[in-house]
Write an enzyme that holds these catalytic residues in place. Structure first.
Site, PDB file in Angstrom:
ATOM      1  N   TRP A  56      -3.504  -2.135  -1.245  1.00 19.62           N
ATOM      2  CA  TRP A  56      -3.307  -3.415  -1.918  1.00 19.62           C
ATOM      3  C   TRP A  56      -3.772  -4.447  -0.918  1.00 19.62           C
ATOM      4  CZ3 TRP A  56      -0.194  -7.930  -2.253  1.00 19.62           C
ATOM      5  CH2 TRP A  56      -0.187  -8.507  -3.525  1.00 19.62           C
ATOM      6  N   ASN A  76      -0.208   0.980   6.417  1.00 22.50           N
ATOM      7  CA  ASN A  76       0.471  -0.054   5.619  1.00 22.50           C
ATOM      8  C   ASN A  76       0.945  -1.124   6.593  1.00 22.50           C
ATOM      9  OD1 ASN A  76       0.193   1.619   3.455  1.00 22.50           O
ATOM     10  ND2 ASN A  76       2.387   1.891   3.080  1.00 22.50           N
ATOM     11  N   GLY A  77       0.903  -2.389   6.154  1.00 17.98           N
ATOM     12  CA  GLY A  77       1.403  -3.462   7.008  1.00 17.98           C
ATOM     13  C   GLY A  77       0.284  -4.407   7.413  1.00 17.98           C
ATOM     14  N   CYS A  86       0.837  -1.188   0.000  1.00 23.04           N
ATOM     15  CA  CYS A  86       0.000   0.000   0.000  1.00 23.04           C
ATOM     16  C   CYS A  86       0.881   1.250   0.000  1.00 23.04           C
ATOM     17  CB  CYS A  86      -0.854   0.017   1.239  1.00 23.04           C
ATOM     18  SG  CYS A  86      -1.694  -1.529   1.556  1.00 23.04           S
ATOM     19  N   HIS A 125      23.317 -38.363 -18.975  1.00 23.58           N
ATOM     20  CA  HIS A 125      22.297 -38.948 -19.846  1.00 23.58           C
ATOM     21  C   HIS A 125      21.978 -38.044 -21.038  1.00 23.58           C
ATOM     22  CE1 HIS A 125      21.743 -42.168 -16.993  1.00 23.58           C
ATOM     23  NE2 HIS A 125      21.689 -41.259 -16.031  1.00 23.58           N
ATOM     24  N   ARG A 180       3.430   0.897  -7.571  1.00 29.71           N
ATOM     25  CA  ARG A 180       3.519  -0.160  -6.556  1.00 29.71           C
ATOM     26  C   ARG A 180       2.346  -1.137  -6.626  1.00 29.71           C
ATOM     27  NH1 ARG A 180       6.587   0.923  -2.063  1.00 29.71           N
ATOM     28  NH2 ARG A 180       5.016   0.019  -0.706  1.00 29.71           N
ATOM     29  N   GLU A 201      14.994 -15.646 -19.288  1.00 27.84           N
ATOM     30  CA  GLU A 201      13.923 -14.679 -19.538  1.00 27.84           C
ATOM     31  C   GLU A 201      14.412 -13.231 -19.544  1.00 27.84           C
ATOM     32  OE1 GLU A 201      11.788 -15.004 -15.125  1.00 27.84           O
ATOM     33  OE2 GLU A 201      10.539 -14.530 -16.836  1.00 27.84           O
ATOM     34  N   LYS A 250      15.310 -17.837 -14.895  1.00 28.81           N
ATOM     35  CA  LYS A 250      15.593 -16.412 -14.626  1.00 28.81           C
ATOM     36  C   LYS A 250      16.558 -15.877 -15.669  1.00 28.81           C
ATOM     37  CE  LYS A 250      13.108 -15.338 -12.572  1.00 28.81           C
ATOM     38  NZ  LYS A 250      12.061 -16.057 -11.913  1.00 28.81           N
ATOM     39  N   LYS A 298       3.574  -9.997 -17.453  1.00 26.68           N
ATOM     40  CA  LYS A 298       3.598 -10.324 -16.018  1.00 26.68           C
ATOM     41  C   LYS A 298       2.516 -11.340 -15.676  1.00 26.68           C
ATOM     42  CE  LYS A 298       5.030 -10.004 -11.833  1.00 26.68           C
ATOM     43  NZ  LYS A 298       6.229 -10.818 -11.573  1.00 26.68           N
ATOM     44  N   GLU A 344      14.982 -22.972 -11.837  1.00 31.64           N
ATOM     45  CA  GLU A 344      14.618 -21.569 -11.643  1.00 31.64           C
ATOM     46  C   GLU A 344      15.770 -20.650 -12.062  1.00 31.64           C
ATOM     47  OE1 GLU A 344      12.066 -19.955 -11.313  1.00 31.64           O
ATOM     48  OE2 GLU A 344      12.538 -18.069 -10.338  1.00 31.64           O
TER      49      GLU A 344
HETATM   50  C1  AGP Z   1       8.798 -16.056 -13.956  1.00 37.04           C
HETATM   51  O1  AGP Z   1       9.774 -15.133 -13.730  1.00 37.04           O
HETATM   52  C2  AGP Z   1       7.627 -15.624 -14.744  1.00 37.04           C
HETATM   53  N1  AGP Z   1       7.099 -14.387 -14.377  1.00 37.04           N
HETATM   54  C3  AGP Z   1       6.597 -16.734 -15.000  1.00 37.04           C
HETATM   55  O2  AGP Z   1       7.222 -17.958 -15.183  1.00 37.04           O
HETATM   56  C4  AGP Z   1       5.482 -16.889 -13.944  1.00 37.04           C
HETATM   57  O3  AGP Z   1       5.971 -17.475 -12.779  1.00 37.04           O
HETATM   58  C5  AGP Z   1       4.331 -17.723 -14.550  1.00 37.04           C
HETATM   59  O4  AGP Z   1       3.813 -17.057 -15.652  1.00 37.04           O
HETATM   60  C6  AGP Z   1       3.239 -18.022 -13.554  1.00 37.04           C
HETATM   61  O5  AGP Z   1       2.637 -16.849 -13.092  1.00 37.04           O
HETATM   62  P1  AGP Z   1       1.744 -16.842 -11.803  1.00 37.04           P
HETATM   63  O6  AGP Z   1       2.608 -17.208 -10.654  1.00 37.04           O
HETATM   64  O7  AGP Z   1       1.215 -15.436 -11.723  1.00 37.04           O
HETATM   65  O8  AGP Z   1       0.651 -17.866 -11.989  1.00 37.04           O
END
Ligand code: AGP
Length: 610
Positions: free
Chosen positions: A74, A98-99, A2, A506, A27, A490, A487, A605, A483
């Site tokens: 939020w 906030n919090g 928030c 393998h 934010r 992407e 990272k 996102k 992961e």
């Molecule tokens: C990862 O960095 C990405 N933003 C992507 O893999 C993400 O985790 C995936 O699209 C799932 O999104 P969600 O957690 O909002 O369901």
């Protein structure tokens, strides 16, 4: 999270407040509101959704005056709605917060017994009632606020307005940021610098356990505990507005990496009792039967959230003696996996809007499964389609690359596995207590790991032009290898593969050559010797190696070209710790390459299409 802004002075402040809130829009928020006092009359306007809704409400039904507070919310307690938006009011008192107030239910019930009537589902409203109660008892505003916040457990930054105390705001802070802006004949207070940067660069950062009495003539600080005076030290902030939004960091991703200690604290706050050795998740009461008696258990998720789910599998197996199938939602939804009335489906999603995950749980629920979700966004579609939700409380994640959402999902999965272990009678007290202890230590450990970028910069300087990389780990660090690779690819657009280190021979070992660096997750754990053998195999073929190793275990660094130390921790929290080097490595590689770190090409996102 928030956003807060407050003003006292001689100007009508509605526009100042709305403008301050606009500067905090980045934010993320789901409702907004302001309250102002004019000649002893307090009025507020609040609206669900975007600030434009509040602006339009204010133009139809204006309020204004020289003292006011504003907030973007939020949601954490209570769904996004006008009645849950801040400011919250009781009598002459208005509060923004906030919090998270951990003991709000206890306070609410005590005040309800005294005849108080609450209008929202929030934890914040109890603060307005407490302050009003102390004002009614004859205490001055600052003392009434001090007495109120002494009752609060959790985290807060608050600003309080009282129609009966003109030209004064009282603010207080515990584990949530608050900054004062100092100007001639005016006082500002905000949760974040950008909200007030247009008006002043002279700022004072309030410490935990301190409150501020803000007036146009100046501000004074007092210690909450004993009302002792605290010296006000101002400094000149030289950040540009864009830098201020990112908390002084170059990118949101870096800011969010650095926020992880706080984010994880928020995930576990109020849910762990070290004294009683218990995990308290009352939000899961509705699915208690499904947690104790499971026929099939599926974890469904996409991308980074799927990796969190994979870490979860190790936790559920070790702590709850149940072995979930961890499924990509985009595959699971089209499979005919067995589902019956005793099936538990756990969706993991930061946004709560991912189309494949949503479709998968709707289908499973339709076929009789109990659906539980772990989510960061209150009342998003996935929580609404679930029987119960465990919220991560990570705060909004702006960068497309998920960082704090991942670690808070892993922390929430750990809590859930412990809870399920206890519910099923599958965990002994010593294990439960050791894991709770390990979890509460994680935020401080992460804090100690963030700051020294030297090893990441060294590696990035040498290898940012690589076209392919391998990430390898075993056990609960196999998902972290996946992961780390995700990272990197992407945000830096470097091709990367994550593998279980034992799988190297393998197939993937054929890729090893002098231009393909391998990242080995090899802390001192049960897998150390095996991973080291895999590392030797890579070195023998001329592959450059970076090793993430346990500090002090210098033997681990003998064969490596680059080394990143991590502190020694119990093995079940290793994934949380190893997330930091994976994130920082990807970040510095991308930054060296000069890619658009926060908004990488071709990615969104929230993936709301199939
Ligand atoms: C990862 O960095 C990405 N933003 C992507 O893999 C993400 O985790 C995936 O699209 C799932 O999104 P969600 O957690 O909002 O369901």
């Amino acid at each position: 999270m928030c956003g807060i802004v407050g003003y006292v002075g001689d100007r009508p402040c509605a526009d100042i407040l709305v403008d301050g809130l606009k500067r905090l829009e980045y934010r993320g928020y789901d409702s907004a509101g302001i309250a102002v006092v004019n000649e002893g009359v307090l009025d507020k306007r609040r609206a669900e959704g975007k600030l434009a809704n509040l602006v339009s409400l204010l133009s139809d039904d204006p309020v204004d005056g020289p003292t006011g507070i504003g907030h973007t919310r939020w949601a954490t307690h209570g769904r996004p709605a006008e009645r849950n938006a801040h400011p919250h009011r009781k009598g002459s008192i208005a509060v923004v917060h906030n919090g998270i107030i951990e003991n709000h239910l206890a306070i609410k019930s005590e005040l309800s017994d005294q005849g108080h009537v609450f209008k929202s589902e929030t934890d914040t409203e109890v603060i307005a009632h407490l302050v009003w109660k102390h004002r009614e008892a004859g205490h001055a505003l600052a003392e009434a606020v001090r007495m109120s916040v002494l009752r609060l457990e959790g985290a807060y930054s608050i600003v309080v307005l009282d129609a009966d105390t003109p030209n004064t705001l009282v603010a207080a802070r515990l584990a949530s940021p608050l900054v004062l802006g100092v100007a001639d004949g005016e006082g500002f207070v905000a949760s974040d610098i950008p909200a007030i940067l247009a008006h002043t660069r002279e700022m004072a950062f309030i410490d935990d356990g301190v409150m501020a009495i803000v007036t146009p003539e100046g501000s004074t600080l007092r210690r909450i505990e004993d009302d002792a005076p605290v010296e006000l030290k101002t400094q000149t902030v030289t950040w540009s507005p864009a830098m201020a939004e990112k908390g002084g960091h170059k990118h949101f991703m870096l800011k969010e990496i650095c926020e992880q200690p706080d984010a994880i604290s928020n995930t576990i706050r109020g849910r762990i009792s070290l004294e009683r050795s218990t995990v308290e998740l009352p939000e899961l009461d509705a699915v208690a039967d499904a947690l104790s008696d499971v026929s099939h258990f599926y974890i469904v998720a996409c991308g980074t959230s799927w990796h969190a789910g994979m870490v979860g599998r190790y936790l559920f197996e070790e702590l709850a003696k149940v072995s979930p199938h961890v499924e990509l939602a985009s595959e699971f939804r089209y499979r005919r996996a067995p589902i019956d009335k005793k099936t538990l489906v756990l969706a993991v999603s930061q946004s709560g809007e991912t189309a494949d995950t949503l479709a998968a749980i709707k289908d499973a629920r339709g076929r009789g499964a109990t659906v539980l979700s772990i989510c960061n966004v209150i009342e998003a579609s996935i929580p609404r389609a679930s029987h119960a939700t465990l919220y991560t409380h990570a705060g909004p994640e702006i960068s497309v690359a998920s960082t704090k959402a991942f670690t808070t999902q892993v922390a929430a999965l750990h809590l859930l596995a412990l809870h399920m272990g206890a519910t099923r009678g599958a965990i002994d007290e010593a294990t439960l207590s050791a894991d709770l202890d390990a979890l509460v230590r994680v935020p401080a450990i992460l804090e100690s790991m963030i700051g020294d970028d030297t090893p990441y910069m060294e590696f990035a300087r040498a290898w940012h032009e690589a076209t392919s990389m391998l990430f390898l780990g075993r056990g609960n660090l196999f998902p972290l290898a996946l992961e780390g690779a995700l990272k990197l690819k992407e945000i830096s657009y470097i091709h990367a593969e994550g593998y279980a280190a034992g799988e190297m021979k393998h197939g993937p070992i054929a890729l090893v050559e002098e231009t393909v660096p391998s990242v080995f997750l090899n802390p001192r754990d049960d897998h150390f010797g095996k991973v080291r053998s895999n590392l030797q195999e890579v070195k023998a073929r001329g592959g450059p190696v970076l090793t993430v190793y346990t500090e002090g275990h210098e033997d681990a660094t003998r064969l490596t070209d680059f080394a990143i130390p991590i502190p020694e921790v119990p093995h079940r929290v290793l994934p949380l710790i190893c997330a930091i080097p994976m994130q920082l490595l990807a970040y510095h590689m991308a930054d060296f390459k000069g890619t658009d770190v926060d908004q990488p090409r071709n990615l969104a996102k929230s993936v709301t299409v199939e």
